[in-house]
Design an enzyme around this catalytic site. Structure first.
Site, PDB file in Angstrom:
ATOM      1  N   TYR A   1       0.830  -1.164  -0.024  1.00 30.80           N
ATOM      2  CA  TYR A   1      -0.037   0.067   0.079  1.00 30.80           C
ATOM      3  C   TYR A   1       0.758   1.416  -0.116  1.00 30.80           C
ATOM      4  O   TYR A   1       0.464   2.225   0.465  1.00 30.80           O
ATOM      5  CB  TYR A   1      -0.768   0.044   1.145  1.00 30.80           C
ATOM      6  CG  TYR A   1      -1.980  -0.978   1.311  1.00 30.80           C
ATOM      7  CD1 TYR A   1      -2.018  -2.059   0.207  1.00 30.80           C
ATOM      8  CD2 TYR A   1      -3.026  -1.181   2.195  1.00 30.80           C
ATOM      9  CE1 TYR A   1      -2.987  -2.949   0.158  1.00 30.80           C
ATOM     10  CE2 TYR A   1      -3.968  -1.973   2.081  1.00 30.80           C
ATOM     11  CZ  TYR A   1      -4.012  -3.164   1.233  1.00 30.80           C
ATOM     12  OH  TYR A   1      -5.065  -4.223   1.244  1.00 30.80           O
TER      13      TYR A   1
ATOM     14  N   LYS B   1       4.910 -14.209   4.104  1.00 30.63           N
ATOM     15  CA  LYS B   1       5.013 -14.817   2.591  1.00 30.63           C
ATOM     16  C   LYS B   1       6.534 -14.948   2.124  1.00 30.63           C
ATOM     17  O   LYS B   1       6.898 -14.643   0.933  1.00 30.63           O
ATOM     18  CB  LYS B   1       4.288 -14.159   1.513  1.00 30.63           C
ATOM     19  CG  LYS B   1       3.946 -15.142   0.406  1.00 30.63           C
ATOM     20  CD  LYS B   1       3.112 -16.257   0.444  1.00 30.63           C
ATOM     21  CE  LYS B   1       3.012 -17.171  -0.826  1.00 30.63           C
ATOM     22  NZ  LYS B   1       2.186 -18.450  -0.506  1.00 30.63           N
TER      23      LYS B   1
ATOM     24  N   ASP C   1      -0.738 -17.931   3.602  1.00 35.54           N
ATOM     25  CA  ASP C   1      -1.841 -18.933   3.041  1.00 35.54           C
ATOM     26  C   ASP C   1      -2.203 -20.137   4.280  1.00 35.54           C
ATOM     27  O   ASP C   1      -3.406 -20.311   4.456  1.00 35.54           O
ATOM     28  CB  ASP C   1      -1.722 -19.702   1.818  1.00 35.54           C
ATOM     29  CG  ASP C   1      -0.344 -19.745   1.466  1.00 35.54           C
ATOM     30  OD1 ASP C   1       0.631 -19.262   2.436  1.00 35.54           O
ATOM     31  OD2 ASP C   1       0.078 -20.391   0.415  1.00 35.54           O
TER      32      ASP C   1
ATOM     33  N   ASP D   1      -4.524  -6.332   6.257  1.00 38.68           N
ATOM     34  CA  ASP D   1      -5.887  -5.915   5.880  1.00 38.68           C
ATOM     35  C   ASP D   1      -6.975  -7.139   5.566  1.00 38.68           C
ATOM     36  O   ASP D   1      -8.168  -7.112   5.964  1.00 38.68           O
ATOM     37  CB  ASP D   1      -5.718  -5.081   4.500  1.00 38.68           C
ATOM     38  CG  ASP D   1      -6.891  -4.134   4.372  1.00 38.68           C
ATOM     39  OD1 ASP D   1      -7.754  -4.092   4.986  1.00 38.68           O
ATOM     40  OD2 ASP D   1      -6.880  -3.682   3.320  1.00 38.68           O
TER      41      ASP D   1
END
Ligand code: NAD
Length: 335
Positions: free
Chosen positions: A124, A173, A206, A230
């Site tokens: 972002y 990740k 995930d 988020d």
């Protein structure tokens, strides 16, 4: 002495839920002088500017704001004012607790976790552009800094320590985004060493989503980068009854705090009188705790707990039929 607080009613369902929360806060007897300022669509209509200087000055001066949701046009139009406010005041912490209240239907019980989301970096960053004359491709830049990761990690561990929480889960990740997510993971692990009394683990995003929907009670404090935070905070809202009961706080380094619901302006239910005001009210509790008005916060929490035990007070999103006014009046009478 009265606290002076900036009030941004927001747009969409914002005014309905924000003024309901103001009534509840005032009923506790806490001394607050509200300074109402505008942002987003509301400010465009009044000043042709989605983030007027007056609003920035008010927050800078008062240091605390209670804010309603602000619509962000999709694709074209002005950039998110929510993101602009976070950048303007360097609000690097987005604290999003997810607590399951008795009386709210959900497949899960005993959920009591807190997401600490990095709020200014990651995907972002707002640095993005098209490539080619005909938009053949697009690039968005992920920014992760060591200092940004250190301060959010330290906040998460300090929060755990000060609130009697036992474990921090780092969500990342780093298997694929080896540089950006990797730097966040390495830096946060380093900070964890300063807090040997707090258990620390890490999970790939995930897998984390799967683990959260399988058994959310395994988690306590979760620290993660901007976009993952988020997304999983909407997921955790889903575990406790939905966005109507998910509060949030944005906290910056100069003590500035902007308190707001996780949800947006809910364009599908504007003006219907059915918006759930609880997430702004719960955000108000975070705000009252933050300014040291813990008794007022506790009173509101207890009144909300009491109110939710009676199914007649549940709003449509919680499976009931109470209007915004009805649930607000029930909370006021339980205060
Ligand atoms: P949303 O959170 O506004 O709504 C998602 C769904 O949840 C809708 O069905 C809505 O009716 C329901 N919902 C949300 N809040 C509710 C409440 N208090 N009571 C009952 N039901 C509620 O998400 P969206 O539709 O994706 O976004 C709408 C706009 O809000 C977009 O412009 C988005 O950018 C903006 N937004 C703003 C903020 C913010 O100001 N912090 C946060 C998220 C989204």
């Amino acid at each position: 002495m009265a606290h002076k607080i900036s009030l941004i009613r927001g747009d969409g369902i914002g005014p309905e839920v924000v003024y309901a929360a103001v009534k509840v806060i005032e009923k506790t007897g806490v001394q607050i002088v509200w300074e109402e300022v505008h942002a987003g669509m509301d400010a465009i209509a009044m000043f042709s500017n989605p983030l007027p200087n007056e609003t920035i000055h008010s927050i800078q001066k008062n240091k605390i704001a209670l804010k309603g949701p602000l619509t962000t046009p999709v694709g074209s139009g002005f950039r998110s004012i929510n993101v602009a406010l976070r950048k303007e005041f360097d609000l690097y912490v987005n604290l999003r607790p997810a607590i399951k209240f008795q009386g709210i239907k959900s497949n899960y019980n005993n959920v009591d976790l807190v997401i600490v989301r990095e709020n200014t970096e990651g995907l972002y960053s707002g640095i993005e552009h098209y490539i080619g004359q005909n938009r053949e491709a697009a690039e968005s830049v992920v920014i992760v800094t060591k200092s940004g990761s250190e301060r959010i990690a330290r906040f998460a561990f300090e929060y755990a320590k000060q609130n009697g929480r036992k474990k921090v889960t780092i969500v990342h990740k780093a298997n694929i985004l080896k540089f950006s997510s990797g730097l966040f993971l390495d830096t946060t692990r380093q900070i964890a060493l300063e807090y040997p009394e707090i258990q620390c683990e890490d999970k790939i995003i995930d897998n984390m989503c799967m683990q959260l929907v399988t058994d959310p009670t395994k988690f306590d404090v979760i620290v993660t980068t901007n976009m993952f935070g988020d997304i999983i905070s909407d997921l955790t809202a889903g575990l406790i009854g939905g966005l109507g009961v998910a509060p949030g706080a944005n906290i910056g380094k100069d003590g500035i705090g902007i308190f707001e619901a996780v949800h947006g302006s809910a364009p599908d239910i504007i003006g219907m009188g059915i918006a759930n005001p609880l997430s702004v009210m719960l955000s108000s509790c975070l705000m009252l705790d933050y300014i040291g008005e813990k008794d007022a916060s506790l009173k509101i929490m207890n009144a909300i707990r009491e109110t939710l035990k009676n199914p007649v007070n549940l709003t449509k999103d919680l499976g009931g039929s109470a209007s915004t006014n009805e649930i607000t009046n029930a909370i006021l009478s339980n205060l």
